[in-house]
Design an enzyme around this catalytic site. Structure first.
Site, mmCIF file in Angstrom:
data_model
loop_
_atom_site.group_PDB
_atom_site.id
_atom_site.type_symbol
_atom_site.label_atom_id
_atom_site.label_comp_id
_atom_site.label_asym_id
_atom_site.label_seq_id
_atom_site.Cartn_x
_atom_site.Cartn_y
_atom_site.Cartn_z
ATOM 1 N N TRP A 161 1.779 17.319 -46.940
ATOM 2 C CA TRP A 161 1.737 16.695 -45.623
ATOM 3 C C TRP A 161 2.803 15.615 -45.476
ATOM 4 O O TRP A 161 3.015 14.802 -46.370
ATOM 5 C CB TRP A 161 0.357 16.088 -45.357
ATOM 6 C CG TRP A 161 -0.692 17.133 -45.131
ATOM 7 C CD1 TRP A 161 -1.646 17.559 -46.009
ATOM 8 C CD2 TRP A 161 -0.863 17.906 -43.945
ATOM 9 N NE1 TRP A 161 -2.410 18.548 -45.444
ATOM 10 C CE2 TRP A 161 -1.949 18.786 -44.178
ATOM 11 C CE3 TRP A 161 -0.207 17.958 -42.724
ATOM 12 C CZ2 TRP A 161 -2.401 19.694 -43.233
ATOM 13 C CZ3 TRP A 161 -0.657 18.864 -41.770
ATOM 14 C CH2 TRP A 161 -1.736 19.711 -42.025
ATOM 15 N N GLU B 273 -2.904 28.569 -3.048
ATOM 16 C CA GLU B 273 -2.965 28.577 -1.591
ATOM 17 C C GLU B 273 -4.379 28.891 -1.093
ATOM 18 O O GLU B 273 -4.853 28.293 -0.116
ATOM 19 C CB GLU B 273 -1.979 29.608 -1.031
ATOM 20 C CG GLU B 273 -0.522 29.326 -1.366
ATOM 21 C CD GLU B 273 -0.064 30.014 -2.634
ATOM 22 O OE1 GLU B 273 1.107 30.417 -2.694
ATOM 23 O OE2 GLU B 273 -0.872 30.141 -3.593
ATOM 24 N N ARG C 214 -0.370 24.069 -29.811
ATOM 25 C CA ARG C 214 -0.699 25.479 -30.062
ATOM 26 C C ARG C 214 -1.535 26.074 -28.937
ATOM 27 O O ARG C 214 -1.336 27.220 -28.527
ATOM 28 C CB ARG C 214 -1.460 25.612 -31.388
ATOM 29 C CG ARG C 214 -0.643 25.305 -32.625
ATOM 30 C CD ARG C 214 -1.513 25.370 -33.876
ATOM 31 N NE ARG C 214 -0.734 25.080 -35.081
ATOM 32 C CZ ARG C 214 -1.253 25.026 -36.290
ATOM 33 N NH1 ARG C 214 -2.562 25.224 -36.463
ATOM 34 N NH2 ARG C 214 -0.482 24.765 -37.326
ATOM 35 N N THR D 146 6.474 30.457 -45.791
ATOM 36 C CA THR D 146 5.572 29.420 -45.287
ATOM 37 C C THR D 146 4.120 29.859 -45.438
ATOM 38 O O THR D 146 3.249 29.067 -45.795
ATOM 39 C CB THR D 146 5.882 29.101 -43.808
ATOM 40 O OG1 THR D 146 7.210 28.601 -43.705
ATOM 41 C CG2 THR D 146 4.921 28.074 -43.252
#
Length: 343
Positions: free
Chosen positions: A176, A52, A190, A202
């Protein structure tokens, strides 16, 4: 032009602040005089002027503001934060009319801004493109209404449904699945979220750094689930490129950019509680399979992004599954496919 047209313009403007305004919401504002846009603005960066203010400042002849309508995608704030209340600014300039996309359910606002404007005798219209305006700030609303971050599940899988090849011995490194160009998209994701989370396995198998390297923006806070502290100290997730929170059951202390947070139990509920307390409004959960499935089974997720490559593995670690009734949207990302699943 009707009210919906101008609120849509507010939404388009607001999106220009994506990735730069959190934990504030994205907001756009448009000022119209005699069916002509005379001013526009959006919240550009956290801690700086709100939409605003920028819209009013862009108007050359402010003497016409009392005969103008200001359109805002989100209810003008009513409290002092990093900046003064925008509802006071609107009252000060005596706008003829205010049109608001959706109410701000944050407790410090939640109707107070609109009431302050109405008390000044200014006409207020609310609920124009309300769903679209809420979707614009789904992270903000989830955080304040459900007291947890907005949860995005993300993984890559082969066409035959595998997350990873069968691991033998102590082999580490990423197998991959998607094409190199897809990595740029993932890194951009990300940069748009507050945190990114993986489990212990992982971190050990893939040794990811979880940073923004092939996109522009800030690195998210890295969150590692490692109850027994089994991830090696030289793992990439402990690099100095970003803050790392290690949720574990053994120690609480901080060294440099790494903080260990001891917990009695590590569950989706307790994980999200910690992130909420740290004012992290969103988190991408990148695995592994057990972590992803724990959020699916407890129904503590908002969106899933599943990337599907072009080569089959034939065997390996199977991908998580969702109930079939979920809403799905499929697009192509180069040679890969992206399926977005929302509640």
């Amino acid at each position: 032009m009707n009210d919906a047209f101008y609120i849509q313009r507010c939404i388009d403007l607001a999106l220009k602040g994506k990735g730069n305004v959190a934990p504030n919401p994205m907001v756009g504002a448009v000022i119209v005089y005699k069916d002509t846009i005379i001013g526009e603005g959006f919240h550009e960066r956290y801690g700086e002027a709100h939409a605003e203010v920028n819209a009013v400042n862009s108007v050359e002849n402010k003497s016409v503001l009392p005969e103008s309508t200001i359109y805002v995608s989100l209810e003008p704030c009513a409290h002092f934060g990093k900046t003064p209340p925008c509802s006071d600014l609107i009252v000060h300039h005596r706008f003829k009319r205010v049109v608001v996309g959706c109410i701000d359910t944050f407790s410090e606002v939640s109707g107070k801004g609109i009431q302050r404007i109405k008390n000044a005798g200014i006409e207020v219209t609310t609920g124009v493109l309300e769903q679209e305006c809420r979707e614009l700030n789904s992270r903000f609303f989830t955080f304040h209404e459900q007291k947890r971050p907005y949860v995005i599940l993300k993984w890559a899988q082969t066409p035959d449904g595998f997350l990873d090849k069968k691991r033998t011995g102590d082999k580490v490194g990423i197998n991959w699945i998607t094409q190199p160009e897809t990595k740029r998209l993932v890194h951009q994701w990300r940069a748009e979220e507050a945190a990114i989370l993986i489990g212990k396995q992982t971190a050990i198998n893939d040794n990811p750094s979880l940073t923004v390297r092939e996109a522009t923006g800030e690195n998210p806070v890295r969150v590692l689930l490692d109850s027994k502290l089994e991830v090696p100290e030289n793992a990439a997730i402990f690099s100095k490129n970003a803050t790392t929170l290690v949720l574990n059951m053994q120690r609480s202390d901080k060294q440099g950019c790494v903080e260990w947070i001891q917990m009695e139990e590590i569950t989706p509920q307790t994980i999200l509680s910690v992130l909420f307390q740290r004012n992290l409004q969103s988190v991408i959960i990148e695995g592994g399979k057990k972590v992803l499935e724990s959020f699916i089974t407890t129904n503590l997720w908002d969106e899933a992004r599943v990337l599907i490559g072009i080569e089959n593995f034939g065997e390996g670690l199977t991908a998580p599954e969702f109930p079939q009734h979920r809403l799905k949207q499929e697009t192509e990302v180069g040679k890969d496919r992206l399926i977005v699943i929302r509640k």
